[in-house]
Design a protein around this motif. Sequence first.
Motif, mmCIF file in Angstrom:
data_model
loop_
_atom_site.group_PDB
_atom_site.id
_atom_site.type_symbol
_atom_site.label_atom_id
_atom_site.label_comp_id
_atom_site.label_asym_id
_atom_site.label_seq_id
_atom_site.Cartn_x
_atom_site.Cartn_y
_atom_site.Cartn_z
ATOM 1 N N LEU A 95 39.351 41.762 38.933
ATOM 2 C CA LEU A 95 40.414 40.856 39.207
ATOM 3 C C LEU A 95 41.538 40.673 38.281
ATOM 4 O O LEU A 95 42.187 39.677 38.187
ATOM 5 N N TYR A 102 44.964 42.286 37.638
ATOM 6 C CA TYR A 102 45.996 43.270 38.313
ATOM 7 C C TYR A 102 47.022 43.221 37.315
ATOM 8 O O TYR A 102 47.355 42.312 36.654
ATOM 9 N N LYS A 159 38.372 43.601 25.261
ATOM 10 C CA LYS A 159 38.330 42.226 25.607
ATOM 11 C C LYS A 159 37.749 41.698 27.151
ATOM 12 O O LYS A 159 36.992 40.647 27.150
ATOM 13 N N ARG A 190 43.968 45.625 46.925
ATOM 14 C CA ARG A 190 43.881 44.361 46.803
ATOM 15 C C ARG A 190 42.740 43.478 47.784
ATOM 16 O O ARG A 190 42.872 42.523 48.268
ATOM 17 N N ILE A 191 41.821 44.425 48.095
ATOM 18 C CA ILE A 191 40.608 44.006 48.983
ATOM 19 C C ILE A 191 39.543 43.226 48.286
ATOM 20 O O ILE A 191 38.728 42.662 48.799
ATOM 21 N N GLN A 198 34.677 38.953 27.480
ATOM 22 C CA GLN A 198 35.059 37.746 28.168
ATOM 23 C C GLN A 198 33.965 37.484 28.927
ATOM 24 O O GLN A 198 33.299 38.269 29.926
ATOM 25 N N ARG A 199 33.601 35.946 29.038
ATOM 26 C CA ARG A 199 32.660 35.330 30.162
ATOM 27 C C ARG A 199 33.458 34.939 31.383
ATOM 28 O O ARG A 199 34.496 34.479 31.485
ATOM 29 N N ASN A 200 32.710 35.604 32.154
ATOM 30 C CA ASN A 200 33.185 35.622 33.704
ATOM 31 C C ASN A 200 32.844 34.100 34.120
ATOM 32 O O ASN A 200 31.799 33.848 34.417
ATOM 33 N N GLU A 239 39.269 40.758 46.205
ATOM 34 C CA GLU A 239 39.017 39.480 45.942
ATOM 35 C C GLU A 239 38.511 38.858 47.409
ATOM 36 O O GLU A 239 37.704 38.005 47.154
ATOM 37 N N ILE A 240 38.692 39.389 48.413
ATOM 38 C CA ILE A 240 37.938 39.325 49.628
ATOM 39 C C ILE A 240 36.542 39.545 49.310
ATOM 40 O O ILE A 240 35.634 38.666 49.867
ATOM 41 N N LEU A 241 36.214 40.636 48.989
ATOM 42 C CA LEU A 241 34.729 41.115 48.641
ATOM 43 C C LEU A 241 34.029 40.053 47.797
ATOM 44 O O LEU A 241 32.823 39.608 47.935
ATOM 45 N N VAL A 242 34.595 39.724 46.740
ATOM 46 C CA VAL A 242 33.931 39.176 45.655
ATOM 47 C C VAL A 242 33.579 37.697 46.037
ATOM 48 O O VAL A 242 33.208 37.158 45.212
ATOM 49 N N SER A 243 34.471 37.201 47.052
ATOM 50 C CA SER A 243 34.044 35.817 47.466
ATOM 51 C C SER A 243 32.674 35.847 48.273
ATOM 52 O O SER A 243 32.432 34.851 48.588
ATOM 53 N N SER A 244 32.346 37.240 48.474
ATOM 54 C CA SER A 244 31.207 37.036 49.327
ATOM 55 C C SER A 244 29.877 37.840 48.318
ATOM 56 O O SER A 244 28.748 37.743 48.929
ATOM 57 N N ILE A 245 30.477 38.613 47.608
ATOM 58 C CA ILE A 245 29.238 39.522 46.819
ATOM 59 C C ILE A 245 29.707 39.227 45.595
ATOM 60 O O ILE A 245 30.842 39.469 45.070
#
Lengths: 432, 301
Positions: A413, A415, A426, A210-211, A430-432, A213-219
């Motif tokens: 993302l 889970y 799908k 679960r790390i 999917q559009r992100n 989401e922390i990463l993708v808020s910066s990269i």
Amino acid sequence: MHKILIIAQREFLTRVRKKSFVIMTILSPLLLLVFYGVIFYLNIKKQAPDEPISVMVVDPTNLLNNSLPNEKTVFFKFAQDSAPNIENMLNVGQWDLVLEINHNKQQPLFNLYSLNNIGFLEKASISNALTQQIQQNKLIENGISPKLIQQINQMSVQLNAIQIKDHNAKANHSEMGALVGFIMAFVIYLFIFLYGVQVMKGAIEEKSSRIVEILVSSIKPTELMYGKILGIAGVGMTQFLIWVVVCLGLMGPLSGIIGELVQTNLETSLQSSAQVQNLTQNIGMEWLAELNLPFMFALFICYFIGGYLFYGALFAAVGAAVDNDTDTQQFMMPITMPLVFSLIYSQSIIGTNPDGVLTTFLSMLPFTSPVVMMVRIPYGVPTIELVTSLICLCAGFMMSVWFAGKIYSVGLLNYGNKTTYKTVWKMFRQRN
Amino acid sequence: MIIETKDLNKKFQSKQVLDHININIPKGSIFGLLGPNGAGKTTFIRLLTKIIEPDSGEILFEGKPLSMSDVYQMGYLPEERGLYKKMGVEEQLLFFASLKNIPNNQAKKAIKNWAEKFDLGKLLKKPAEELSKGMQQKVQLMASLLHNPKLLILDEPFSGFDPIHAQLLQEEIIALKEQGTSIVLSSHRMDTVEQLCDHLALINQGKVILDGELEEIQKAYSKQEWILEYDGELPQTNELFKIDCLKDSKEKRVLIKPIGKVSLNEMLAVLLNQGISIKSVKEQKPNMNTIFIEAVAQTQK
């Protein structure tokens, strides 16, 4: 780009610092050496068995004229009794095998009796001796002198392959070159597998811990994927370079030992120094000079990197799409199949036409080209084909990175859901 | 306003996860983001942090369209959070800081300060897997605070914390607010939301069903019930109001509930006429739990 490098640096350093990396980097070449050393040793040992197998031949109709040439591993003796008790003979333990020849009908029957299982090689040796003897008897019956037969048997042909290129005739040693190509292809195959799986496991680790989401808020997820693939490629290259250096270091002392062993081995098996000389001349180092190693090495690096990027991205997509290791099985199959197929197919190229339609096609296809093309290169591949193959590989990895990037962005993302092909589709749409 | 969203829409496949979301988050406030599971809170937060993009609508950060450089001024503690198990605590904090473009020296100083505050100083060199869950949570919180964010987004920050650590976190959130940090707090713990938040928005099925200042919302949901402390004998029956005993109450403390539209003065007049001495009257404010359940139930009707 800066952030991709930060990710790559973390991936590289955490892996290289692991004790397992240091141990495996040192141990792998040694293990490989020990592995091949044992095979080599067993091979030599098998060629000179302690005691040949004894075979009692029961030939009541005297088809063989009481004569059968002894092989290195098999020793024959003819029975005096025309109808002995075969089981008794074996039980007494004086004979390992009993060969019974029944020539009452038109076609002779050969039965080989034993108490234990008969080895494949022993069976082949006995069959070989029988064929040789029967052929010889037939020839003598038809008036050919035994001396002539012996001369015929000792005849051997040395075929020199010569390739005419730019009006110059040159000896062609492409088989040896293909062997080098195959070794390089094998290294690419191994590298893609080992490190592709590491990319996948890395993505799973970040997802399951679960790390992510922390990463993708910066990269961006795609940058995270590029960084991961790049960092792990660095680990692989480092390991590979260490192996090359270690192997080059070991080559000097080892080639001496192996050379000596080969010489002794050949002398015992061929029993003629002239033949040995002939053979060693054939497999001399002449081919190595012809091979254009720097060119091959440069292409090896290209296919090495291209193939890894192509498959690494696909492995990354699988890692991002699933939740745990067990879910990866269903997606691993279609990815690894072309890779395994290309390696198996490559073996068949050595010794057959390397410019066949299927081979040419497979050396263009990004799924198979990193392995198949490496084996073709020593035979000489037209520049246009090489360039096309590299362009296809380049386009291939761009496509796979693009495809994987889409899955990666959504899958990371996602889970707690069971991942199926439908969910992957799908994710892709999917559009992100 | 630190954040303003205008008609935000987000669809996943055929499901409308966020439907015309208009939320304003005031600067320097603690903003509670509430909603049942699957309401769209996490999706909303992911839009604020640019992890995903909206299908339509706009997000403004300090009045300007949200950009990636604004996201670097946010601290984010996601609900689904973790650490690299084998990596040292300080090393991974430095790694997270570098992803936020914080220079190494500055990050080291910040790590030292926060580690002292969270009593993590001795554990910085240890791999994360050797830390207790509570300690790991602190490290995750540190990762979101190292760059002194203007906006701190905490998604279920109390899950996994024991009461002592939860209290510590609560105090830290208040301290951060006092230092001027704006905070978005998504939580299921209504008591905490009530204690901490000045403003809140309640999302259900992708729509904002309640939005505004906490006091205003409580006022809107007030049932005009009063806690009365008195002396004397209360009447058994009455046409204007009901009398309920309070669970935790001492003897002379009850809850009076008006029947129909009856004012406090009218009720008090009845009691005074009967010779009851009134010591205190306090309005019984509806708690967030009741408001939450009631508001969600209303939208589902």
